[in-house]
Scaffold this motif. Structure first.
Motif, PDB file in Angstrom:
ATOM      1  N   TRP A  49       0.820  -1.208   0.000  1.00 65.58           N
ATOM      2  CA  TRP A  49       0.000   0.000   0.000  1.00 65.58           C
ATOM      3  C   TRP A  49       0.853   1.257   0.000  1.00 65.58           C
ATOM      4  CZ3 TRP A  49      -0.018   3.863   3.584  1.00 65.58           C
ATOM      5  CH2 TRP A  49       0.603   3.595   4.807  1.00 65.58           C
ATOM      6  N   ASP A  50       2.099   1.177   0.477  1.00 64.11           N
ATOM      7  CA  ASP A  50       2.961   2.353   0.433  1.00 64.11           C
ATOM      8  C   ASP A  50       3.234   2.768  -1.010  1.00 64.11           C
ATOM      9  OD1 ASP A  50       4.502   0.033   0.048  1.00 64.11           O
ATOM     10  OD2 ASP A  50       6.178   0.731   1.256  1.00 64.11           O
ATOM     11  N   ALA A  51       3.453   1.799  -1.891  1.00 62.94           N
ATOM     12  CA  ALA A  51       3.640   2.099  -3.314  1.00 62.94           C
ATOM     13  C   ALA A  51       2.331   2.585  -3.940  1.00 62.94           C
ATOM     14  CB  ALA A  51       4.163   0.870  -4.051  1.00 62.94           C
ATOM     15  N   THR A  52       1.215   2.055  -3.500  1.00 68.65           N
ATOM     16  CA  THR A  52      -0.089   2.492  -3.995  1.00 68.65           C
ATOM     17  C   THR A  52      -0.332   3.959  -3.678  1.00 68.65           C
ATOM     18  OG1 THR A  52      -0.954   0.254  -3.747  1.00 68.65           O
ATOM     19  CG2 THR A  52      -2.575   2.018  -3.925  1.00 68.65           C
ATOM     20  N   CYS A  53       0.183   4.431  -2.550  1.00 67.80           N
ATOM     21  CA  CYS A  53       0.041   5.851  -2.204  1.00 67.80           C
ATOM     22  C   CYS A  53       0.621   6.735  -3.301  1.00 67.80           C
ATOM     23  CB  CYS A  53       0.735   6.151  -0.880  1.00 67.80           C
ATOM     24  SG  CYS A  53      -0.125   5.484   0.558  1.00 67.80           S
ATOM     25  N   LEU A  54       1.719   6.304  -3.900  1.00 65.11           N
ATOM     26  CA  LEU A  54       2.355   7.100  -4.948  1.00 65.11           C
ATOM     27  C   LEU A  54       1.523   7.152  -6.223  1.00 65.11           C
ATOM     28  CD1 LEU A  54       6.077   6.019  -4.486  1.00 65.11           C
ATOM     29  CD2 LEU A  54       4.931   8.066  -3.587  1.00 65.11           C
ATOM     30  N   ASP A  55       0.619   6.175  -6.414  1.00 68.34           N
ATOM     31  CA  ASP A  55      -0.282   6.214  -7.568  1.00 68.34           C
ATOM     32  C   ASP A  55      -1.253   7.384  -7.462  1.00 68.34           C
ATOM     33  OD1 ASP A  55       0.808   3.874  -8.611  1.00 68.34           O
ATOM     34  OD2 ASP A  55      -0.707   2.597  -7.661  1.00 68.34           O
ATOM     35  N   HIS A  56      -1.607   7.764  -6.247  1.00 63.88           N
ATOM     36  CA  HIS A  56      -2.637   8.774  -6.019  1.00 63.88           C
ATOM     37  C   HIS A  56      -2.064  10.145  -5.680  1.00 63.88           C
ATOM     38  CE1 HIS A  56      -5.759   5.716  -6.146  1.00 63.88           C
ATOM     39  NE2 HIS A  56      -4.948   4.959  -5.440  1.00 63.88           N
ATOM     40  N   TRP A  57      -0.948  10.190  -5.007  1.00 63.80           N
ATOM     41  CA  TRP A  57      -0.352  11.469  -4.596  1.00 63.80           C
ATOM     42  C   TRP A  57       0.556  11.967  -5.709  1.00 63.80           C
ATOM     43  CZ3 TRP A  57       4.841  12.682  -3.317  1.00 63.80           C
ATOM     44  CH2 TRP A  57       5.012  13.958  -2.764  1.00 63.80           C
ATOM     45  N   LYS A  58       0.330  13.170  -6.177  1.00 61.37           N
ATOM     46  CA  LYS A  58       1.090  13.734  -7.295  1.00 61.37           C
ATOM     47  C   LYS A  58       1.924  14.940  -6.866  1.00 61.37           C
ATOM     48  CE  LYS A  58      -0.715  10.712  -9.980  1.00 61.37           C
ATOM     49  NZ  LYS A  58       0.016   9.480 -10.159  1.00 61.37           N
ATOM     50  N   GLY A  59       2.152  15.081  -5.572  1.00 55.64           N
ATOM     51  CA  GLY A  59       2.931  16.210  -5.068  1.00 55.64           C
ATOM     52  C   GLY A  59       4.400  16.116  -5.427  1.00 55.64           C
ATOM     53  N   THR A  60       5.169  17.080  -4.942  1.00 56.89           N
ATOM     54  CA  THR A  60       6.576  17.151  -5.329  1.00 56.89           C
ATOM     55  C   THR A  60       7.538  16.750  -4.220  1.00 56.89           C
ATOM     56  OG1 THR A  60       6.647  19.492  -4.736  1.00 56.89           O
ATOM     57  CG2 THR A  60       6.163  18.949  -7.032  1.00 56.89           C
ATOM     58  N   THR A  61       7.170  16.933  -2.954  1.00 54.25           N
ATOM     59  CA  THR A  61       8.108  16.663  -1.860  1.00 54.25           C
ATOM     60  C   THR A  61       7.642  15.473  -1.031  1.00 54.25           C
ATOM     61  OG1 THR A  61       8.684  19.010  -1.747  1.00 54.25           O
ATOM     62  CG2 THR A  61       9.288  17.643   0.151  1.00 54.25           C
ATOM     63  N   LEU A  62       8.488  14.463  -0.952  1.00 57.09           N
ATOM     64  CA  LEU A  62       8.230  13.248  -0.187  1.00 57.09           C
ATOM     65  C   LEU A  62       9.233  13.180   0.960  1.00 57.09           C
ATOM     66  CD1 LEU A  62       6.955  10.359   0.133  1.00 57.09           C
ATOM     67  CD2 LEU A  62       8.760   9.572  -1.412  1.00 57.09           C
ATOM     68  N   ILE A  63       8.734  12.939   2.158  1.00 49.33           N
ATOM     69  CA  ILE A  63       9.594  12.785   3.337  1.00 49.33           C
ATOM     70  C   ILE A  63       9.411  11.360   3.832  1.00 49.33           C
ATOM     71  CG2 ILE A  63      10.105  13.612   5.669  1.00 49.33           C
ATOM     72  CD1 ILE A  63       8.595  16.251   4.747  1.00 49.33           C
ATOM     73  N   HIS A  64      10.504  10.663   4.029  1.00 49.21           N
ATOM     74  CA  HIS A  64      10.446   9.269   4.461  1.00 49.21           C
ATOM     75  C   HIS A  64      11.271   9.095   5.739  1.00 49.21           C
ATOM     76  CE1 HIS A  64      12.020   5.119   4.670  1.00 49.21           C
ATOM     77  NE2 HIS A  64      10.775   4.818   4.364  1.00 49.21           N
ATOM     78  N   VAL A  65      10.714   8.401   6.710  1.00 45.72           N
ATOM     79  CA  VAL A  65      11.438   8.035   7.927  1.00 45.72           C
ATOM     80  C   VAL A  65      11.389   6.523   8.040  1.00 45.72           C
ATOM     81  CG1 VAL A  65      11.545   8.207  10.440  1.00 45.72           C
ATOM     82  CG2 VAL A  65      10.832  10.193   9.094  1.00 45.72           C
TER      83      VAL A  65
END
Length: 145
Positions: A49-65
């Motif tokens: 589902w984490d990869a699925t989030c990228l299918d829907h979110w089209k923003g420019t800045t991703l922060i990962h912890v």
């Protein structure tokens, strides 16, 4: 997880939603903190589902912890893994990645998510975080290519 008291409380209001809700928030940064656990995904059948989030979110800045996998080099492919009891005890002694674990992408994001982020984004910042023993979490900031 439902049985884990560490994840039951919040410090502010958190709206419930799923990956498809992210389409409404592409004007914002997306922060994902330990978004995925391979063991929980196998039990629940939630998939990547984490990869699925990228299918829907089209923003420019991703922060990962969390942890980030390393792709083994040819010379690392030999069956010469160190004894886990001999591994460095301090997070500062660990290189970035998860070589000490049996899961090449670590336990905090799926390989599908990591491959996609590396293909579609460029890392612009990395901050080493305090870690539990044998964990290699860091905070990374990525900008969409």
């Amino acid at each position: 997880g439902q049985g884990n008291s560490f994840f039951q409380g919040t410090f502010t209001h958190v709206a419930a939603g799923g990956p498809s809700d992210l389409a409404q928030h592409s004007d914002r940064a997306l922060m994902m903190c330990w978004p995925y656990n391979v063991l929980d995904a196998e039990i629940s059948g939630s998939g990547t589902w984490d990869a699925t989030c990228l299918d829907h979110w089209k923003g420019t800045t991703l922060i990962h912890v969390g942890e980030w996998g390393v792709k083994p080099q040819v010379e690392d492919a030999k069956d010469t893994a160190p004894n886990p009891l001999d591994l460095p005890r301090l997070a500062a002694e660990f290189p970035r990645g998860t070589r000490s674990m049996d899961l090449p992408a670590g336990i905090t994001t799926s390989r599908a998510f990591q491959d996609r982020v590396e293909r579609e984004f460029q890392m612009v910042a990395r901050v080493q975080l305090p870690n539990w023993h044998y964990v290699r979490d860091d905070l990374t900031v990525w900008e969409r290519r």
